[in-house]
Enzyme design. Structure first.
Site, mmCIF file in Angstrom:
data_model
loop_
_atom_site.group_PDB
_atom_site.id
_atom_site.type_symbol
_atom_site.label_atom_id
_atom_site.label_comp_id
_atom_site.label_asym_id
_atom_site.label_seq_id
_atom_site.Cartn_x
_atom_site.Cartn_y
_atom_site.Cartn_z
ATOM 1 N N GLU A 282 0.840 -1.199 0.000
ATOM 2 C CA GLU A 282 0.000 0.000 0.000
ATOM 3 C C GLU A 282 0.877 1.252 0.000
ATOM 4 O O GLU A 282 0.635 2.209 -0.742
ATOM 5 C CB GLU A 282 -0.923 0.000 1.223
ATOM 6 C CG GLU A 282 -1.879 1.186 1.232
ATOM 7 C CD GLU A 282 -2.693 1.300 2.533
ATOM 8 O OE1 GLU A 282 -2.580 0.415 3.400
ATOM 9 O OE2 GLU A 282 -3.433 2.292 2.651
ATOM 10 N N CYS A 306 -2.261 -0.295 13.105
ATOM 11 C CA CYS A 306 -2.389 -1.528 13.900
ATOM 12 C C CYS A 306 -3.019 -1.306 15.269
ATOM 13 O O CYS A 306 -3.475 -2.249 15.900
ATOM 14 C CB CYS A 306 -1.024 -2.157 14.154
ATOM 15 S SG CYS A 306 -0.065 -2.369 12.676
ATOM 16 N N SER A 326 -3.252 3.994 6.843
ATOM 17 C CA SER A 326 -3.263 2.783 6.031
ATOM 18 C C SER A 326 -4.637 2.137 6.146
ATOM 19 O O SER A 326 -5.254 2.140 7.213
ATOM 20 C CB SER A 326 -2.202 1.809 6.545
ATOM 21 O OG SER A 326 -2.465 0.518 6.054
ATOM 22 N N LYS A 365 -8.488 -3.247 22.048
ATOM 23 C CA LYS A 365 -8.744 -4.382 21.150
ATOM 24 C C LYS A 365 -10.124 -4.976 21.403
ATOM 25 O O LYS A 365 -10.727 -5.564 20.514
ATOM 26 C CB LYS A 365 -7.674 -5.469 21.335
ATOM 27 C CG LYS A 365 -6.316 -5.095 20.756
ATOM 28 C CD LYS A 365 -6.244 -5.314 19.257
ATOM 29 C CE LYS A 365 -4.953 -4.756 18.682
ATOM 30 N NZ LYS A 365 -5.015 -4.565 17.229
ATOM 31 N N GLU A 368 -12.289 -2.805 19.446
ATOM 32 C CA GLU A 368 -12.062 -3.023 18.014
ATOM 33 C C GLU A 368 -12.775 -4.286 17.528
ATOM 34 O O GLU A 368 -13.409 -4.290 16.466
ATOM 35 C CB GLU A 368 -10.551 -3.147 17.742
ATOM 36 C CG GLU A 368 -10.205 -3.297 16.271
ATOM 37 C CD GLU A 368 -8.728 -3.622 16.052
ATOM 38 O OE1 GLU A 368 -8.185 -4.480 16.787
ATOM 39 O OE2 GLU A 368 -8.119 -3.036 15.161
ATOM 40 N N GLU A 373 -18.148 -2.998 11.552
ATOM 41 C CA GLU A 373 -17.667 -3.372 10.211
ATOM 42 C C GLU A 373 -16.711 -4.572 10.242
ATOM 43 O O GLU A 373 -16.309 -5.060 9.193
ATOM 44 C CB GLU A 373 -16.994 -2.179 9.531
ATOM 45 C CG GLU A 373 -15.673 -1.720 10.136
ATOM 46 C CD GLU A 373 -15.847 -0.735 11.286
ATOM 47 O OE1 GLU A 373 -16.958 -0.672 11.857
ATOM 48 O OE2 GLU A 373 -14.878 -0.047 11.638
#
Lengths: 598, 164
Positions: A282, A306, A326, A365, A368, A373
């Site tokens: 990318e 990340c 990213s 996390k 997340e 999505e």
């Protein structure tokens, strides 16, 4: 300049500007503290470090009193002992006495302080109202009944992370630690990094536990339960069992997970390697579009993606820079998406029966994994996230003698990884791993650094930079000939903010920037064993680099399982399948969560 | 409320926010300006509801948790709306022994609110203070700037009638 003083009649010499607490440590005297955090904040609020100083009218808190030449300090006089004990007794009058049923039982600084002071009876009646704990977020629980108002959480939230979710509220006996301007954490702007929970000395802030759900999945014969462990776990889990910080326990961790009953013990490192391939391509694609195609819509510098606390931070505070992130999902989420597609097919199990458990050094996390999505496999990609601390508790619940376990290895294929994946655990690591691959892709030669280490971006400096000249590039990348790739690395969100401001104002000349939300990177994450000081961070980072250097494969693109998955399943980096499963998008969270909902 | 009345209120709110924003702009860009800004905001709005605090936090680039912390720390600042008239009952020693408590009870009953609250129609806010320095007139009640001496529970209704 050195100054001389005496601590409990022992002469000691310290640098001018040192505190009495530091001087005492120098002379081998341990003064208890609760609110003080080395190098972070010292509000002087807990009053358990009171000492007697000759000539001073009252007792002085050692943590904020500067040592002076000729000072005579008594840390153990009757008056000092009595006052310190009283401070703790008053805290106990304000703190529930249900220690046996507390998540911090035997891991509580107040409990051990009370014990070391010999408090065997509680002279004052319990004087606080009880209120239910705030369990409004997927990451953290706040139980203000247990709060002793030391303000460590406020120190990390305001000064280290620069987020300011937490602040003291009201005054006197009514004082509490408030969240935003409301009563519940979910209503406040909070990135859920959990640094507050990592510094809390008592059971007032801790992770939202998923241990019971994981046991239930393990007990269910219909379920195929796989586990992934983040790179940072292996350098810290031992601390849950009183091993020295920096003890590498990779093999024992794998054995313990197998004994807990997981069907497969995999590794987030596998998808860390995959992240490097996707993110590296990318990055190169962005460079090509910007430099060759003169495409103005391409955003540079590119930020790594990340760290979920960092993503939350960007979505709240820098929505104008979201296109610089990213599009790669974090390794945790890439793993979940592949476990329920690629692996499930390979293993011949139905995706609905696969349960993915993550062991993470992180509380964000947990948030997340629940993002709406994150279900590209057709199911929630990651089912349960346990912190390092929760795994420690689970291993204890199972009666596993962790320290004396034999080593074993992760399962194939999602457990195979390189040294480049190990170093995702610490600040500078993702960038170094990316450079190991990007440089080789562009030039055909390995990164020209001793042991493949990009030393300018190592260490605990808040903001680090490196410049990498690209010379003798392969033909395909000839447009990069002579380009000096400029990279930056920041950790801790207050440092990230500085970088974001530079990027937003256009004064930053970087191409690629690594940000990790927590100080030191994931090894210092909000879900790691307590208490993470800079010494502990350095020890864990040392362990990670040792782990990396001991690997036969140290570059992500040389990981054979990664090559295989592109051949069998994904096709090519940034290909159709990768976009479907391994990439994501971000959305501004608005100025307050309420506005986002509306 | 009719639509035009709602519009008027919104309009009025916007004017206040604009004035507050202007005031913030004139202050030195520092956290030290928070207290003067809060004073100004309370002067403008009469109280400091959360949306005003959030506005200040955004304009001053200070976390709202800190703004809330300061507002909740100082008794001068209030998150309760203020009425058009503020009733202050003296609870100093002299007033107390001469029946201030009964006066408070009568006010509470008459207005249907407790000390620190405001009536639904925003006509009155009720508060108490220690000593007004008018002990010779005990028990004393101040309504806005007016000092009323020798107040008794019986006189309350007629006293309040003077303030619309």
């Amino acid at each position: 300049m050195a100054i001389n003083l005496t601590i409990d009649n022992q002469p000691v010499s310290v640098e001018a500007g040192s505190t009495v607490l530091e001087a005492a440590r120098e002379s081998g005297v341990i003064i208890p503290t609760l609110c003080h955090m080395d190098g972070v904040s010292s509000p002087g609020s807990c009053r358990v470090c009171l000492v007697e100083i000759e000539g001073a009218r009252t007792l002085q808190p050692a943590c904020v009193t500067e040592a002076a030449d000729g000072m005579k300090v008594k840390t153990n006089s009757k008056q000092a002992r009595k006052a310190r004990k009283l401070s703790v007794e008053l805290m106990l009058a304000n703190h529930p006495w249900d220690c046996n049923a507390c998540v911090r039982n035997q891991d509580c600084e107040l409990q051990s302080l009370a014990q070391s002071m010999g408090i065997e009876e509680v002279r004052f009646p319990y004087a606080k109202e009880t209120n239910p704990a705030d369990k409004s977020t997927p990451a953290l629980v706040r139980d203000m009944d247990k709060c002793i108002l030391c303000r460590r959480c406020i120190g990390v939230c305001q000064d280290v992370q620069g987020v300011g979710t937490l602040a003291p509220r009201s005054r006197g006996f009514e004082t509490t630690v408030g969240v935003g301007a409301g009563d519940y954490l979910e209503e406040a702007i909070c990135v859920q990094c959990g640094q507050c929970s990592a510094v809390c000395p008592v059971g007032a802030i801790y992770e939202q536990e998923s241990i019971d759900q994981v046991w239930e999945a393990l007990d269910d014969p219909e379920k195929h339960v796989v586990v992934q462990t983040a790179p940072a776990i292996r350098a810290a889990l031992g601390e849950c069992f009183d091993l020295e910080p920096g003890t590498r326990v990779t093999g024992r961790m794998v054995t313990a997970l197998r004994r807990l009953g997981f069907d497969k013990v995999f590794d987030t490192n596998f998808t860390a390697d995959l992240t490097i391939i996707e993110e590296g391509h990318e990055f190169l694609t962005r460079l090509k579009k910007a430099l060759v195609d003169q495409d103005q819509s391409v955003k540079l510098p590119m930020f790594t993606s990340c760290s979920p606390g960092w993503i939350n931070y960007m979505e709240y505070f820098y929505p104008q820079l979201l296109d610089n992130l990213s599009s790669c999902k974090s390794p945790q989420q890439m793993f979940g998406a592949l476990a329920k597609t690629y692996y499930a097919q390979q293993q011949g199990v139905e995706a609905k029966d696969v349960v993915v458990v993550s062991i993470m050094p992180c509380t964000a996390k947990k948030y997340e994994a629940g993002r709406e999505e994150m279900n590209d496999s057709g199911y929630q990609d990651v089912d349960y996230v346990l912190t390092t601390r929760e795994l420690g508790r689970m291993i204890n619940q199972a009666g596993i003698d962790f320290v004396n376990l034999p080593d074993s290895e992760q399962d194939s294929p999602l457990g195979i990884s390189s040294g480049a994946a190990d170093i995702f655990a610490n600040t500078g690591g993702v960038m170094e791993a990316a450079l190991r691959t990007v440089y080789e892709v562009v030039t055909g030669r390995p990164l020209p650094m001793d042991k493949l280490h990009v030393t300018p971006i190592h260490g605990l400096e808040g903001l680090k930079e490196a410049v990498l000249p690209l010379e003798n590039c392969l033909e395909e990348w000839s447009f990069l000939e002579g380009v000096e790739a400029k990279v930056a690395v920041a950790h801790g969100l207050d440092n990230a903010r500085k970088v974001c401001d530079m990027v937003a104002s256009g004064e930053a000349e970087y191409h690629f920037i690594e940000i990790m939300c927590c100080p030191g990177g994931c090894i210092g994450g909000g879900g790691q064993p307590r208490l993470t000081t800079d010494e502990v961070r350095k020890a864990r980072i040392g362990a990670i680099y040792t782990e990396d250097e001991g690997r036969p494969v140290r570059k992500s693109h040389e990981n054979p399982a990664v090559t295989q998955i592109y051949k069998d399943f994904l096709g090519e980096p940034l290909g159709h399948k990768s976009h479907e499963l391994l990439h994501t998008h971000y959305r501004p969270k608005g100025e307050t969560p309420a506005e986002t909902k509306g | 409320m009719s639509n035009s009345a709602v519009d008027q209120e919104v309009e009025c709110g916007n004017v206040l926010f604009t004035e507050l924003e202007e005031f913030i702009r004139q202050q030195p860009k520092s956290r030290d300006s928070l207290i003067p800004v809060l004073h100004k905001a309370q002067d403008l709005f009469g109280f400091l509801p959360v949306d005003v605090q959030e506005f200040i936090a955004r304009r001053m680039d200070i976390p709202v948790s800190e703004v809330y912390g300061v507002v909740s720390f100082y008794h001068y600042f209030t998150m309760q709306p203020r009425g058009r008239h503020t009733i202050n009952v003296c609870l100093g020693t002299a007033c107390y022994v001469r029946g201030a408590k009964k006066v408070i009870e009568a006010l509470t009953e008459e207005l249907g609110i407790k000390v620190g609250e405001t009536t639904e129609d925003r006509r009155f806010s009720l508060s108490s203070q220690r000593c007004f320095g008018a002990c010779g007139l005990a028990p004393v009640v101040m309504i806005n700037e007016d000092v009323h001496g020798r107040v008794s529970a019986k006189k309350i209704a007629s006293l309040l009638a003077q303030y619309e």
